[in-house]
Write a protein that holds these residues in place. Structure first.
Motif, PDB file in Angstrom:
ATOM      1  N   PRO A  24       0.686  -0.991  -0.078  1.00  0.00           N
ATOM      2  CA  PRO A  24       0.117   0.047   0.003  1.00  0.00           C
ATOM      3  C   PRO A  24       0.989   1.236   0.024  1.00  0.00           C
ATOM      4  O   PRO A  24       2.035   1.333   0.033  1.00  0.00           O
ATOM      5  CB  PRO A  24      -0.652  -0.203   1.347  1.00  0.00           C
ATOM      6  CG  PRO A  24       0.201  -1.173   2.092  1.00  0.00           C
ATOM      7  CD  PRO A  24       0.751  -1.956   1.231  1.00  0.00           C
ATOM      8  N   GLU A  25       0.251   2.372   0.040  1.00  0.00           N
ATOM      9  CA  GLU A  25       1.212   3.605  -0.435  1.00  0.00           C
ATOM     10  C   GLU A  25       1.776   3.843   1.183  1.00  0.00           C
ATOM     11  O   GLU A  25       1.293   3.490   2.157  1.00  0.00           O
ATOM     12  CB  GLU A  25       0.003   4.854  -0.417  1.00  0.00           C
ATOM     13  CG  GLU A  25      -0.366   4.850  -1.728  1.00  0.00           C
ATOM     14  CD  GLU A  25      -1.243   5.951  -2.045  1.00  0.00           C
ATOM     15  OE1 GLU A  25      -1.417   7.014  -1.234  1.00  0.00           O
ATOM     16  OE2 GLU A  25      -2.004   6.054  -3.179  1.00  0.00           O
ATOM     17  N   LEU A  26       2.791   4.435   1.030  1.00  0.00           N
ATOM     18  CA  LEU A  26       3.682   4.815   2.242  1.00  0.00           C
ATOM     19  C   LEU A  26       3.067   5.497   3.439  1.00  0.00           C
ATOM     20  O   LEU A  26       2.376   6.634   2.971  1.00  0.00           O
ATOM     21  CB  LEU A  26       5.102   5.311   1.952  1.00  0.00           C
ATOM     22  CG  LEU A  26       6.105   4.575   0.878  1.00  0.00           C
ATOM     23  CD1 LEU A  26       7.178   5.252   0.774  1.00  0.00           C
ATOM     24  CD2 LEU A  26       6.248   3.195   1.671  1.00  0.00           C
ATOM     25  N   ALA A  27       3.245   5.175   4.606  1.00  0.00           N
ATOM     26  CA  ALA A  27       2.746   6.202   5.665  1.00  0.00           C
ATOM     27  C   ALA A  27       4.007   7.158   5.845  1.00  0.00           C
ATOM     28  O   ALA A  27       5.115   6.937   5.146  1.00  0.00           O
ATOM     29  CB  ALA A  27       2.793   5.172   6.885  1.00  0.00           C
ATOM     30  N   VAL A  28       3.478   8.066   6.439  1.00  0.00           N
ATOM     31  CA  VAL A  28       4.399   9.366   6.544  1.00  0.00           C
ATOM     32  C   VAL A  28       5.848   9.091   7.121  1.00  0.00           C
ATOM     33  O   VAL A  28       7.073   9.708   6.719  1.00  0.00           O
ATOM     34  CB  VAL A  28       3.839  10.448   7.534  1.00  0.00           C
ATOM     35  CG1 VAL A  28       2.715  10.982   6.986  1.00  0.00           C
ATOM     36  CG2 VAL A  28       3.811   9.997   8.869  1.00  0.00           C
ATOM     37  N   ASP A  29       6.051   8.018   8.054  1.00  0.00           N
ATOM     38  CA  ASP A  29       7.308   7.490   8.682  1.00  0.00           C
ATOM     39  C   ASP A  29       7.787   6.186   7.926  1.00  0.00           C
ATOM     40  O   ASP A  29       8.671   5.635   8.727  1.00  0.00           O
ATOM     41  CB  ASP A  29       7.179   7.200  10.184  1.00  0.00           C
ATOM     42  CG  ASP A  29       6.093   6.139  10.409  1.00  0.00           C
ATOM     43  OD1 ASP A  29       5.478   5.663   9.618  1.00  0.00           O
ATOM     44  OD2 ASP A  29       6.251   5.632  11.688  1.00  0.00           O
ATOM     45  N   GLU A  30       7.248   5.960   6.792  1.00  0.00           N
ATOM     46  CA  GLU A  30       7.908   4.440   5.941  1.00  0.00           C
ATOM     47  C   GLU A  30       8.810   4.854   4.862  1.00  0.00           C
ATOM     48  O   GLU A  30       8.745   5.965   4.427  1.00  0.00           O
ATOM     49  CB  GLU A  30       6.644   3.975   5.633  1.00  0.00           C
ATOM     50  CG  GLU A  30       5.875   3.090   6.888  1.00  0.00           C
ATOM     51  CD  GLU A  30       4.734   2.370   6.408  1.00  0.00           C
ATOM     52  OE1 GLU A  30       4.268   1.373   7.057  1.00  0.00           O
ATOM     53  OE2 GLU A  30       4.115   2.536   5.214  1.00  0.00           O
ATOM     54  N   VAL A  31       9.717   3.910   4.550  1.00  0.00           N
ATOM     55  CA  VAL A  31      10.628   3.596   3.453  1.00  0.00           C
ATOM     56  C   VAL A  31      10.445   2.676   2.790  1.00  0.00           C
ATOM     57  O   VAL A  31      10.499   1.533   3.229  1.00  0.00           O
ATOM     58  CB  VAL A  31      12.006   4.229   4.158  1.00  0.00           C
ATOM     59  CG1 VAL A  31      12.740   3.940   2.850  1.00  0.00           C
ATOM     60  CG2 VAL A  31      12.139   5.212   4.957  1.00  0.00           C
TER      61      VAL A  31
END
Length: 334
Positions: A24-31
């Motif tokens: 899924p689309e990245l969360a704000v703190d994901e890489v």
């Protein structure tokens, strides 16, 4: 839009299978990291019957980042190991011992779609580590778990004047010898295999003793008592056999993941003030320092290389299960 990737997973029948997955689309703190290399660990065998992506010793290149990510950028070469998230609020996190966070998300227990035997994985920013430029990805991958496992007790409990005994020259042992020797301690190796003597000495050991068919270890001829004993073999050991070789207040570190019971002599343990200390992977701070130390001091992994294909993963898993790996496996897409 999500990111599609190839994954190599365990299955209820114990056979590695290939799947396609869309993150899924990245969360704000994901890489999102494009995986280039992955080490293989004995722990991976424990999960081969679980429907999850296998692998937790990863090296890759940052593909994209969430909006709040600031510590890494697209194109950086990074690595990761067991954890993918810690709470940052519990007693252990606040003490800087986040590797004991009771709320952490770790391999095999959470984020089952995020293993390193894949073409792309999504990780939380906080447990990603930049790889030193001078270190190869083949060397770096096994340091994300195997290396940090031996590094932690050495840094936390070993002084330069200690004699460190290392039991077993395998995936953990050959790294423990190098780390300990380059820290300046006296390294004493115990092995069931005489054929590994020259290699152990070449890696930095000062003494080597063969234990196969020896009932009384006091007859091995060890010239001086041991202060710290690192158990790096997965073979079941009678720890009491080593007691005659230990100094008072010596510490024993069982480092391989195993089941069953750990039994030791009661009175000899308390009379000599011996300690048996469990240990897990490094904290984030210590993982970073382990990579820097290894790069600066030339710690190198002895590994067999496999392609990151279904046949390659199956071959590596089979060789690891049979106990024939020398000493780590590294799979790569390159």
């Amino acid at each position: 839009m999500g990111l599609e990737c190839i994954q190599f997973c365990g299955s209820p029948g114990g056979e590695v299978v290939q799947k396609t997955f869309v993150h899924p689309e990245l969360a704000v703190d994901e890489v999102a990291v494009k995986v280039t290399h992955s080490g293989l660990c004995g722990t991976d065998l424990h999960y081969v019957t679980t429907d999850m992506v296998l692998g937790h010793e990863a090296i890759g290149v940052v593909h994209s980042v969430g909006s709040d990510v600031s510590s890494v950028k697209v194109g950086d070469r990074v690595g990761w190991g067991y954890p993918n998230w810690t709470c940052g609020k519990c007693e252990w996190c606040l003490r800087g011992e986040d590797n004991y966070c009771p709320n952490w998300k770790i391999y095999g227990m959470a984020d089952l779609e995020q293993g390193s035997l894949s073409s792309l994985s999504v990780r939380k920013e906080q447990w990603l580590f930049k790889i030193p430029e001078s270190m190869s990805s083949e060397d770096a991958a096994p340091l994300m778990c195997g290396g940090s496992t031996v590094w932690t007790p050495l840094v936390n409990h070993v002084k330069p004047y200690h004699r460190v005994g290392i039991v077993g020259i395998g995936g953990l042992g050959h790294l423990a010898i190098q780390f300990a020797a380059k820290m300046g301690v006296e390294v004493v190796v115990f092995s069931a295999t005489e054929s590994k003597r020259d290699e152990a000495l070449r890696l930095g050991a000062k003494e080597f003793y063969t234990t196969k068919d020896v009932d009384d270890y006091s007859t091995l001829g060890v010239i001086k008592q041991i202060d710290r004993l690192m158990i790096c073999t997965s073979s079941k050991l009678n720890l009491a056999s080593f007691y005659p070789l230990l100094n008072p207040q010596a510490m024993i570190f069982p480092l391989t993941a195993s089941d069953g019971e750990l039994t030791v002599p009661y009175f000899a343990t308390i009379r000599n003030g011996l300690s048996i200390s469990g240990t897990v992977i490094a904290t984030r701070f210590m993982q970073k320092k382990a990579l820097e130390f290894a790069a600066r001091n030339g710690v190198h992994v002895i590994a067999e290389k496999f392609p990151m294909t279904l046949d390659g993963v199956r071959a590596a898993m089979g060789r690891l299960k049979e106990g024939k790996m020398r000493y780590r496996a590294v799979l790569s897409w390159e």
